[in-house]
Design an enzyme around this catalytic site. Sequence first.
Site, mmCIF file in Angstrom:
data_model
loop_
_atom_site.group_PDB
_atom_site.id
_atom_site.type_symbol
_atom_site.label_atom_id
_atom_site.label_comp_id
_atom_site.label_asym_id
_atom_site.label_seq_id
_atom_site.Cartn_x
_atom_site.Cartn_y
_atom_site.Cartn_z
ATOM 1 N N ASP A 48 -31.919 9.858 -39.575
ATOM 2 C CA ASP A 48 -32.288 9.525 -40.944
ATOM 3 C C ASP A 48 -32.287 8.006 -41.122
ATOM 4 O O ASP A 48 -32.316 7.501 -42.239
ATOM 5 C CB ASP A 48 -31.371 10.216 -41.972
ATOM 6 C CG ASP A 48 -29.923 9.790 -41.861
ATOM 7 O OD1 ASP A 48 -29.609 8.883 -41.048
ATOM 8 O OD2 ASP A 48 -29.080 10.357 -42.591
ATOM 9 N N MET A 92 -27.199 9.977 -37.912
ATOM 10 C CA MET A 92 -27.281 10.364 -39.332
ATOM 11 C C MET A 92 -26.247 9.574 -40.122
ATOM 12 O O MET A 92 -25.068 9.591 -39.770
ATOM 13 C CB MET A 92 -26.950 11.863 -39.488
ATOM 14 C CG MET A 92 -27.887 12.811 -38.765
ATOM 15 S SD MET A 92 -29.565 12.862 -39.413
ATOM 16 C CE MET A 92 -29.302 13.707 -40.938
ATOM 17 N N HIS A 93 -26.699 8.899 -41.177
ATOM 18 C CA HIS A 93 -25.713 8.190 -41.998
ATOM 19 C C HIS A 93 -26.128 7.975 -43.443
ATOM 20 O O HIS A 93 -25.401 7.370 -44.217
ATOM 21 C CB HIS A 93 -25.378 6.834 -41.385
ATOM 22 C CG HIS A 93 -26.510 5.839 -41.478
ATOM 23 N ND1 HIS A 93 -27.617 5.923 -40.687
ATOM 24 C CD2 HIS A 93 -26.704 4.783 -42.294
ATOM 25 C CE1 HIS A 93 -28.442 4.935 -41.004
ATOM 26 N NE2 HIS A 93 -27.916 4.231 -41.984
ATOM 27 N N ARG A 94 -27.330 8.444 -43.849
ATOM 28 C CA ARG A 94 -27.754 8.216 -45.243
ATOM 29 C C ARG A 94 -26.844 8.998 -46.187
ATOM 30 O O ARG A 94 -26.546 10.182 -45.936
ATOM 31 C CB ARG A 94 -29.189 8.721 -45.449
ATOM 32 C CG ARG A 94 -30.238 7.910 -44.723
ATOM 33 C CD ARG A 94 -30.966 6.933 -45.636
ATOM 34 N NE ARG A 94 -30.452 5.598 -45.554
ATOM 35 C CZ ARG A 94 -30.666 4.740 -44.542
ATOM 36 N NH1 ARG A 94 -31.387 5.073 -43.506
ATOM 37 N NH2 ARG A 94 -30.145 3.532 -44.569
#
Length: 365
Positions: free
Chosen positions: A283, A204-206
């Site tokens: 994501d 997850m990094h958005r």
Amino acid sequence: MKILTVVGARPNFIKAAPLHRAFRQYPTIESKIVHTGQHYDARMSAIFFRELDLPEPDYTLGISTGTQVQQLAEIMLRFEDVLTAEQPDWVLVVGDVTSTLACALVANKMGVRVAHVEAGLRSGDRKMPEEINRILTDSIADLLFVTEQAGLDNLKREGIADEKVRFVGNVMIDSLAYSRMKANEQNTVGQLGLLPGGYVVMTMHRPGNVDTEAGLTNLVAIVERVARDKTVLFPVHPRTRSNLVRYGLLGCLTMIPNVRLLEPQGYLAFLNLLEHAAIVITDSGGVQEETTYLRVPCLTLRQSTERPVTVELGTNQLLAKLDPDSVRERVTDILTCGAKQSLTPPLWDGNAATRIAAALLETRS
Ligand code: UDP
């Protein structure tokens, strides 16, 4: 023909590697690589060059960390000097990061033709910085290389002339096909003491998911729910880690039983972990494509995807409702009922870069 390929961030290195390899097959192509330095640390940059047989960049712009505007401006100023010195026939940009837009703009201003690899993808969500980078880059590109049908449809709708557009397949999949065997030989799954199918991978990094305290608190709760059913392997992106630290949530995440937080993984290690995961929760853009190709069930924690073929044909499912119980329910469903049927999207065959090289060479005549 001289081609300057621009890379800046992790997914760019993975996309540029097969292109550079394809260009080197042709004695008439001179291929040079410019690294803007958007991602610069060893785990997010150097390891990909090594593992994907990319040579050292010909230019490293060494931009500093800063706001998106600072980075955009710095890249533009420094790339102008490179273009002045090199006078290439084409500037090739990939994906949708700040470096993509910055270098496309500079090339356009200096009268150098721009080719965009992975053109036409649209999430429809203009709050995503990547979406703006995609739209602007496509609007000034001279040649647009598309990975899936939706890309063709989007470009047509935006009035981009058909003769600039080529449906070539997916260079991300070129890299995957090239590296898959090596990744399996490395056997990161075994090295971590895991069994195939015995764990869930999460990335997850958005900004929309990890930049606010509320979003991150929810993410921690999601991880806790999923870990009740399966071991969760979570290679933590630097952006996510620094926000977890900022909001005092890293400790909570570390304490959850059955969760293994990892540093960002090298490409080969990550591919091996993906290929043998029971489910991938993400994501990321690229990971949606890789899981489709590998036929591993993927849950994408976002409202929309710019890669709809991964949902239509592939293993991907969008989960717009990000409450922890819904995510767990979906995970349990997949673990008990199995994955959905899936197909490999057209032209995702490992040869996209060769098609791109051929298309660029055709522009000489
Ligand atoms: N990836 C990796 N190590 C990791 C996480 C991801 O090598 O720990 C690779 C992944 O296989 C994919 C790419 O990084 O090829 C995706 O990059 P990212 O998710 O940062 O960017 P996006 O695709 O969302 O633009």
